[in-house]
Design a protein around this motif. Structure first.
Motif, short mmCIF file in Angstrom:
data_model
loop_
_atom_site.label_atom_id
_atom_site.label_comp_id
_atom_site.label_asym_id
_atom_site.label_seq_id
_atom_site.Cartn_x
_atom_site.Cartn_y
_atom_site.Cartn_z
N UNK A 197 -11.94 -3.87 -5.32
CA UNK A 197 -12.26 -4.69 -2.88
C UNK A 197 -10.32 -4.54 -3.04
N UNK A 198 -9.50 -4.27 -3.81
CA UNK A 198 -7.78 -4.75 -4.30
C UNK A 198 -7.00 -4.02 -4.46
N UNK A 199 -6.01 -3.67 -4.39
CA UNK A 199 -5.58 -2.76 -4.61
C UNK A 199 -3.80 -2.88 -4.22
N UNK A 200 -3.01 -2.66 -5.22
CA UNK A 200 -1.05 -2.83 -5.05
C UNK A 200 -1.01 -1.75 -5.65
N UNK A 201 0.06 -1.36 -4.34
CA UNK A 201 1.13 -0.31 -5.13
C UNK A 201 1.90 -1.24 -5.14
N UNK A 202 2.83 -0.60 -6.65
CA UNK A 202 3.95 -0.63 -7.71
C UNK A 202 4.82 -0.37 -8.11
N UNK A 203 5.86 -0.61 -8.03
CA UNK A 203 7.22 0.26 -8.74
C UNK A 203 8.61 0.13 -8.56
N UNK A 204 8.70 0.31 -9.24
CA UNK A 204 10.57 -0.50 -9.66
C UNK A 204 11.06 1.06 -9.31
N UNK A 205 10.32 2.43 -9.11
CA UNK A 205 10.95 3.47 -9.09
C UNK A 205 10.15 3.55 -7.34
N UNK A 206 10.65 3.31 -6.13
CA UNK A 206 9.85 3.07 -5.06
C UNK A 206 10.44 4.70 -4.60
N UNK A 207 11.53 4.78 -5.00
CA UNK A 207 11.31 6.66 -4.36
C UNK A 207 10.57 7.08 -4.55
N UNK A 208 9.76 7.22 -5.20
CA UNK A 208 8.03 8.08 -5.81
C UNK A 208 6.82 7.83 -5.30
N UNK A 209 7.23 6.79 -4.57
CA UNK A 209 5.82 6.85 -3.45
C UNK A 209 6.39 6.87 -1.92
N UNK A 210 7.74 5.91 -1.87
CA UNK A 210 8.04 6.68 -0.06
C UNK A 210 8.32 7.76 -0.22
N UNK A 211 8.38 8.52 -0.43
CA UNK A 211 8.74 10.31 -0.13
C UNK A 211 8.39 10.79 -1.30
N UNK A 212 6.28 10.65 -1.41
CA UNK A 212 5.49 11.15 -2.39
C UNK A 212 3.86 11.18 -1.04
N UNK A 213 2.81 11.65 -2.05
CA UNK A 213 1.87 11.50 -0.72
C UNK A 213 1.27 9.79 -0.92
N UNK A 214 2.03 8.62 -1.08
CA UNK A 214 0.86 7.46 -1.59
C UNK A 214 1.06 6.86 -0.22
N UNK A 215 2.70 7.34 0.69
CA UNK A 215 2.27 6.57 2.03
C UNK A 215 2.61 7.23 3.04
N UNK A 216 0.91 8.34 2.77
CA UNK A 216 1.82 9.82 4.25
C UNK A 216 1.00 9.17 5.09
N UNK A 217 -0.14 8.14 5.00
CA UNK A 217 -1.41 7.66 5.59
C UNK A 217 -0.95 5.84 5.91
N UNK A 218 -0.30 5.77 6.39
CA UNK A 218 0.50 4.49 6.84
C UNK A 218 -0.85 3.85 7.71
N UNK A 219 -1.35 4.15 8.36
CA UNK A 219 -2.58 3.50 9.28
C UNK A 219 -3.02 2.79 8.20
N UNK A 220 -4.08 3.37 6.99
CA UNK A 220 -4.65 2.91 6.80
C UNK A 220 -3.62 2.00 5.12
N UNK A 221 -3.10 2.09 5.34
CA UNK A 221 -2.33 0.83 4.12
C UNK A 221 -2.13 -0.15 5.27
N UNK A 222 -2.04 -0.07 6.43
CA UNK A 222 -1.19 -1.26 7.16
C UNK A 222 -2.50 -2.07 8.00
N UNK A 223 -4.31 -1.50 7.55
CA UNK A 223 -5.35 -1.88 7.80
C UNK A 223 -5.66 -2.83 6.35
N UNK A 224 -5.19 -1.79 5.50
CA UNK A 224 -5.55 -2.36 4.91
C UNK A 224 -5.11 -3.95 4.18
N UNK A 225 -3.49 -3.93 4.85
CA UNK A 225 -2.95 -5.00 4.44
C UNK A 225 -3.30 -6.08 5.71
#
Length: 250
Positions: free
Chosen positions: A184-212
């Motif tokens: 029920x908890x999860x964290x996106x963690x990366x020291x090379x965050x470009x792979x996340x912000x420019x990948x599929x990981x943040x394509x549903x920001x609404x879901x991430x923000x509600x979870x946050x």
């Protein structure tokens, strides 16, 4: 600068300084900077993120005029190549990731046990069903068999929870599945965050923000079924180079 007791939140554009009211955190920030040769504010950001990752599934915080909510943090450190982003991450996250890997290996063993148990359970359910059908055909009483059948359904083995709570290379679908099938908890963690912000990981920001924000998440699917996740805990801790963030902003 906004003050909360002995703590202060810097205004936009001001440096992030180790809090005087938290001597252990201040000492840790200094140690991280000395060990990794990284800027102290980048190390402090990672320390606060690590606190959040470890604690946000166990603790909530009361904020005046806002109410009770998660301690989950969204953190983004923007630093050039050579500013020791990976070194900081390795220093702070090594033990946590090692623990997670040990839990994943234990989960794999538990999954094998579960698969054996569920196979046996399905066989027992099938046998009881056949006995009920035979009894009905011969007009024999089925009350006892129905009690056994109900008891069997109630004792169905439960799928073990996925213990992984730190993710890097993931899609929105995989992320929410981890929340549902895991802790029920999860964290996106990366020291090379470009792979996340420019990948599929943040394509549903609404879901991430509600979870946050700890809001319940409801997923409706034609395949795979629908489900809800109550009071999720979602944190993000990224470090990325300026060019990756500029690409994301564009």
């Amino acid at each position: 600068m906004r003050y909360f007791g002995e703590f202060c939140i810097p205004a936009f554009g001001e440096p992030l300084r180790p809090p005087e009211g938290c001597p252990l955190t201040k000492k840790l920030a200094k140690t991280v900077s000395e060990k990794t040769k990284a800027p102290i504010d980048l190390g402090l950001m990672s320390i606060l993120s690590t606190y959040s990752i470890l604690l946000h599934s166990f603790t909530d915080v009361y904020r005046p005029e806002v109410g009770v909510g998660p301690t989950s943090l969204y953190m983004l450190g923007i630093a050039q190549s050579g500013e020791r982003k990976t070194a900081i991450s390795n220093y702070l996250m090594h033990t946590i990731l090692k623990h997670q890997e040990e839990e994943v290996q234990r989960y794999k063993l538990n999954l094998e046990i579960f698969e054996l148990e569920i196979t046996e359970h399905e066989l027992e359910v099938s046998i009881i069903k056949n006995e009920i059908l035979k009894a009905k055909k011969t007009k024999k009483p089925t009350d006892g068999l129905k009690v056994q059948f109900k008891s069997l359904l109630e004792s169905k083995p439960k799928h073990p929870k996925t213990p992984q709570f730190i993710l890097e290379d993931t899609s929105p679908e995989a992320f929410i599945n981890h929340l549902h099938n895991g802790l029920g908890c999860a964290s996106l963690v990366s020291s090379e965050g470009g792979t996340i912000v420019n990948g599929r990981g943040v394509q549903n920001m609404a879901m991430l923000n509600k979870g946050w924000g700890g809001e319940s998440l409801t997923v409706n699917r034609v395949k795979g079924g629908s489900f809800s996740i109550n009071q999720p805990r979602v944190a993000i801790s990224l470090m990325a180079q300026p060019k990756a963030i500029n690409k994301f902003m564009q």
